[in-house]
Design a protein around this motif. Structure first.
Motif, PDB file in Angstrom:
ATOM      1  N   LEU A  79       4.525  10.762   3.527  1.00 55.39           N
ATOM      2  CA  LEU A  79       5.106  11.015   2.218  1.00 55.39           C
ATOM      3  C   LEU A  79       6.623  11.104   2.351  1.00 55.39           C
ATOM      4  O   LEU A  79       7.130  11.800   3.222  1.00 55.39           O
ATOM      5  N   SER A  80       7.329  10.380   1.489  1.00 55.25           N
ATOM      6  CA  SER A  80       8.794  10.423   1.466  1.00 55.25           C
ATOM      7  C   SER A  80       9.248  10.864   0.091  1.00 55.25           C
ATOM      8  O   SER A  80       8.614  10.555  -0.913  1.00 55.25           O
ATOM      9  N   ASN A  81      10.360  11.583   0.032  1.00 55.18           N
ATOM     10  CA  ASN A  81      10.946  12.021  -1.232  1.00 55.18           C
ATOM     11  C   ASN A  81      12.346  11.440  -1.343  1.00 55.18           C
ATOM     12  O   ASN A  81      13.134  11.522  -0.399  1.00 55.18           O
ATOM     13  N   TYR A  82      12.632  10.832  -2.495  1.00 58.04           N
ATOM     14  CA  TYR A  82      13.935  10.220  -2.722  1.00 58.04           C
ATOM     15  C   TYR A  82      14.735  11.100  -3.667  1.00 58.04           C
ATOM     16  O   TYR A  82      14.358  11.277  -4.822  1.00 58.04           O
ATOM     17  N   THR A  83      15.808  11.656  -3.139  1.00 62.38           N
ATOM     18  CA  THR A  83      16.713  12.466  -3.933  1.00 62.38           C
ATOM     19  C   THR A  83      17.733  11.518  -4.553  1.00 62.38           C
ATOM     20  O   THR A  83      18.423  10.789  -3.847  1.00 62.38           O
ATOM     21  N   LEU A  84      17.794  11.509  -5.868  1.00 58.14           N
ATOM     22  CA  LEU A  84      18.649  10.576  -6.582  1.00 58.14           C
ATOM     23  C   LEU A  84      19.847  11.307  -7.155  1.00 58.14           C
ATOM     24  O   LEU A  84      19.717  12.400  -7.691  1.00 58.14           O
ATOM     25  N   LYS A  95       0.818  -1.221   0.000  1.00 53.16           N
ATOM     26  CA  LYS A  95       0.000   0.000   0.000  1.00 53.16           C
ATOM     27  C   LYS A  95       0.849   1.267   0.000  1.00 53.16           C
ATOM     28  O   LYS A  95       0.528   2.263   0.641  1.00 53.16           O
ATOM     29  N   ARG A  96       1.944   1.210  -0.766  1.00 51.25           N
ATOM     30  CA  ARG A  96       2.783   2.389  -0.962  1.00 51.25           C
ATOM     31  C   ARG A  96       2.603   2.837  -2.413  1.00 51.25           C
ATOM     32  O   ARG A  96       2.717   2.030  -3.337  1.00 51.25           O
ATOM     33  N   VAL A  97       2.332   4.107  -2.597  1.00 50.86           N
ATOM     34  CA  VAL A  97       2.148   4.678  -3.927  1.00 50.86           C
ATOM     35  C   VAL A  97       3.443   5.376  -4.318  1.00 50.86           C
ATOM     36  O   VAL A  97       3.900   6.292  -3.635  1.00 50.86           O
ATOM     37  N   TRP A  98       4.030   4.939  -5.435  1.00 46.30           N
ATOM     38  CA  TRP A  98       5.292   5.479  -5.934  1.00 46.30           C
ATOM     39  C   TRP A  98       5.000   6.459  -7.055  1.00 46.30           C
ATOM     40  O   TRP A  98       4.228   6.165  -7.965  1.00 46.30           O
ATOM     41  N   ILE A  99       5.623   7.633  -6.991  1.00 48.18           N
ATOM     42  CA  ILE A  99       5.322   8.726  -7.918  1.00 48.18           C
ATOM     43  C   ILE A  99       6.608   9.201  -8.590  1.00 48.18           C
ATOM     44  O   ILE A  99       7.533   9.665  -7.910  1.00 48.18           O
ATOM     45  N   GLY A 100       6.669   9.090  -9.913  1.00 47.42           N
ATOM     46  CA  GLY A 100       7.803   9.597 -10.676  1.00 47.42           C
ATOM     47  C   GLY A 100       7.478  10.993 -11.177  1.00 47.42           C
ATOM     48  O   GLY A 100       6.444  11.202 -11.800  1.00 47.42           O
ATOM     49  N   GLN A 103      11.364  16.531  -9.347  1.00 51.99           N
ATOM     50  CA  GLN A 103      11.571  16.313  -7.913  1.00 51.99           C
ATOM     51  C   GLN A 103      11.960  14.877  -7.558  1.00 51.99           C
ATOM     52  O   GLN A 103      11.871  14.483  -6.408  1.00 51.99           O
ATOM     53  N   GLY A 104      12.370  14.090  -8.520  1.00 48.48           N
ATOM     54  CA  GLY A 104      12.747  12.718  -8.226  1.00 48.48           C
ATOM     55  C   GLY A 104      11.537  11.836  -7.984  1.00 48.48           C
ATOM     56  O   GLY A 104      10.512  11.958  -8.656  1.00 48.48           O
ATOM     57  N   ILE A 105      11.627  10.977  -6.993  1.00 45.60           N
ATOM     58  CA  ILE A 105      10.566  10.008  -6.684  1.00 45.60           C
ATOM     59  C   ILE A 105       9.977  10.307  -5.316  1.00 45.60           C
ATOM     60  O   ILE A 105      10.698  10.539  -4.345  1.00 45.60           O
ATOM     61  N   PHE A 106       8.658  10.258  -5.250  1.00 46.13           N
ATOM     62  CA  PHE A 106       7.942  10.340  -3.984  1.00 46.13           C
ATOM     63  C   PHE A 106       7.303   8.992  -3.704  1.00 46.13           C
ATOM     64  O   PHE A 106       6.961   8.246  -4.629  1.00 46.13           O
ATOM     65  N   CYS A 107       7.126   8.693  -2.428  1.00 45.21           N
ATOM     66  CA  CYS A 107       6.402   7.491  -2.018  1.00 45.21           C
ATOM     67  C   CYS A 107       5.397   7.896  -0.952  1.00 45.21           C
ATOM     68  O   CYS A 107       5.774   8.462   0.085  1.00 45.21           O
ATOM     69  N   TYR A 108       4.119   7.624  -1.227  1.00 45.50           N
ATOM     70  CA  TYR A 108       3.078   7.913  -0.240  1.00 45.50           C
ATOM     71  C   TYR A 108       2.611   6.596   0.350  1.00 45.50           C
ATOM     72  O   TYR A 108       2.116   5.717  -0.357  1.00 45.50           O
ATOM     73  N   ASP A 109       2.789   6.450   1.656  1.00 45.74           N
ATOM     74  CA  ASP A 109       2.370   5.250   2.379  1.00 45.74           C
ATOM     75  C   ASP A 109       0.910   5.431   2.781  1.00 45.74           C
ATOM     76  O   ASP A 109       0.596   6.265   3.634  1.00 45.74           O
ATOM     77  N   LEU A 110       0.028   4.655   2.147  1.00 48.23           N
ATOM     78  CA  LEU A 110      -1.406   4.791   2.403  1.00 48.23           C
ATOM     79  C   LEU A 110      -1.799   4.329   3.803  1.00 48.23           C
ATOM     80  O   LEU A 110      -2.800   4.794   4.351  1.00 48.23           O
ATOM     81  N   VAL A 111      -1.035   3.426   4.393  1.00 50.55           N
ATOM     82  CA  VAL A 111      -1.335   2.920   5.733  1.00 50.55           C
ATOM     83  C   VAL A 111      -0.936   3.941   6.791  1.00 50.55           C
ATOM     84  O   VAL A 111      -1.731   4.296   7.664  1.00 50.55           O
TER      85      VAL A 111
END
Length: 195
Positions: free
Chosen positions: A44-49, A23-28, A32-40
């Motif tokens: 929201l997390s942001n991954y700096t690549l 239940k994690r939504v990954w956003i390209g 801004q790189g990649i975000f991950c929204y944990d629905l549980v």
């Protein structure tokens, strides 16, 4: 408004969204790189690549395969495929020796192969176990700018491109391309097939 712990939110163009089994939504995103929204947990997390000193912000595609592994097509000067490391909570470049072309879209098939649609280098079949890479349709006159790819059925890959929809049987190497025809109301509405 959903933000990360340090106040970041998704403000740029979103190119792809996918969800894993946890239940994690990954956003390209575009910038801004990649975000991950944990629905549980509602976080929201942001991954700096980065690649050496290069900041990687343009992520045209994020994909979760049938084994729940998260893959990212990235725009970097040297390498174009990253994979998520769940243990260390970070993305890393995957198989740098494979020298992947610019990847626009990703899918996996029933045998565990990854398929990449590229900007101008055809379709790439990649076996993550053996590290074997095969390239098809390298001639841009055959297919150009793949925007979406999916295993349509066993042995058949569907590719949406700037030149229509291609159903390609990779076992027989037979391809059928569907295009827009002005005179037919049953044809595609456009030759540009985007997700």
């Amino acid at each position: 408004d959903i933000t990360t712990e340090d106040g970041k939110s998704v403000t740029s163009l979103v190119y792809s969204i996918t969800e894993d089994s946890r239940k994690r939504v990954w956003i390209g995103t575009y910038n801004q790189g990649i975000f991950c929204y944990d629905l549980v947990n509602k976080t929201l997390s942001n991954y700096t690549l980065t690649n050496d000193n290069e900041s990687i912000r343009y992520i045209p595609y994020v994909y979760v395969d049938s084994n729940d592994k998260v893959w990212a097509a990235v725009r970097a000067s040297s390498y174009h495929l990253m994979c998520y490391d769940d243990v260390n909570d970070c993305f890393y470049f995957y198989d740098k020796e494979a020298s992947f072309p610019e990847i626009m879209c990703i899918c996996d098939d029933r045998k565990g192969n990854l398929w990449f649609g590229t900007w101008d280098s055809g379709i790439v079949k990649y076996n993550p176990r053996s590290k074997k890479k095969e390239i098809y349709f390298e001639d841009p006159s055959k297919m150009f700018h793949a925007h979406s790819i999916i295993e349509y059925k066993d042995g058949v890959i569907a590719v949406g491109s700037d030149r229509g929809l291609c159903l390609w049987n990779y076992k027989t190497n037979e391809a059928t391309v569907y295009n827009h025809h002005e005179s037919s109301s049953y044809s595609l509405s456009s030759d540009y097939i985007y997700p």
